[in-house]
Enzyme design. Sequence first.
Site, short mmCIF file in Angstrom:
data_model
loop_
_atom_site.label_atom_id
_atom_site.label_comp_id
_atom_site.label_asym_id
_atom_site.label_seq_id
_atom_site.Cartn_x
_atom_site.Cartn_y
_atom_site.Cartn_z
N CYS A 7 -24.70 -59.11 -11.33
CA CYS A 7 -26.01 -58.45 -11.19
C CYS A 7 -26.59 -57.73 -12.57
CB CYS A 7 -25.82 -57.44 -9.88
SG CYS A 7 -25.06 -55.69 -10.22
N ASN A 10 -24.19 -54.07 -12.88
CA ASN A 10 -22.79 -54.20 -12.51
C ASN A 10 -22.36 -52.62 -12.12
OD1 ASN A 10 -19.42 -54.37 -13.89
ND2 ASN A 10 -20.11 -55.47 -11.93
N CYS A 12 -23.92 -51.42 -8.74
CA CYS A 12 -24.17 -51.38 -7.32
C CYS A 12 -24.08 -52.74 -6.54
CB CYS A 12 -25.52 -50.93 -6.98
SG CYS A 12 -26.85 -52.13 -7.59
N ARG A 13 -24.70 -53.79 -6.65
CA ARG A 13 -24.29 -55.17 -5.74
C ARG A 13 -23.09 -56.08 -6.25
NH1 ARG A 13 -30.10 -57.72 -6.81
NH2 ARG A 13 -29.57 -56.81 -9.10
N SER A 14 -22.88 -56.35 -7.70
CA SER A 14 -21.86 -56.99 -7.95
C SER A 14 -20.72 -56.28 -7.78
CB SER A 14 -22.00 -57.39 -9.33
OG SER A 14 -21.92 -56.47 -10.56
N ASP A 120 -32.30 -55.25 -4.50
CA ASP A 120 -31.98 -54.12 -5.22
C ASP A 120 -31.90 -53.07 -4.02
OD1 ASP A 120 -31.86 -51.48 -6.59
OD2 ASP A 120 -32.86 -52.42 -8.04
#
Length: 150
Positions: A7, A10, A12-14, A120
């Site tokens: 993301c 690096n 939150c999402r990944s 997001d």
Amino acid sequence: MNVLMVCLGNICRSPLAEGILKSKVNSTQTFVDSAGTAGYHVGNPPDPRSIKVAHDYGINISNQSCRRFTISDFDSFDLIYVMDKSNYADITRLARNKSDAEKVKLLLSEINSNKEEVPDPYHDSDAGFKKVYIMIDKACTLIAERIENK
């Protein structure tokens, strides 16, 4: 099999995707990592809200450390899943050849082929992190099934 989740930061999402996929695959046969396309958070742990939502689902991502995507990741990873179209553009722009570019896929394309993006989570407060977790979990379930069946 080596799988990289990417993301922007690096944070939150990944990290969520890394933790979720690690919980679903045989760790002796599959290595999972995460990275960001920007270097904003290098060395930092994931966002506390990502850590909390992962913990709520029984996954510990608190020991992860943010790092930036590098060109050598194309050599180290068999699959590179990105969270959104801007990540896809950033990573494929760095691809040295067709083989590199073919490794890069939108994560949610595993669920459907309409090029949906992982949103997001910051745009939807704490509820956004849970929503993102659920989306990533569905994709990681399918990815893990494919990996285990190879």
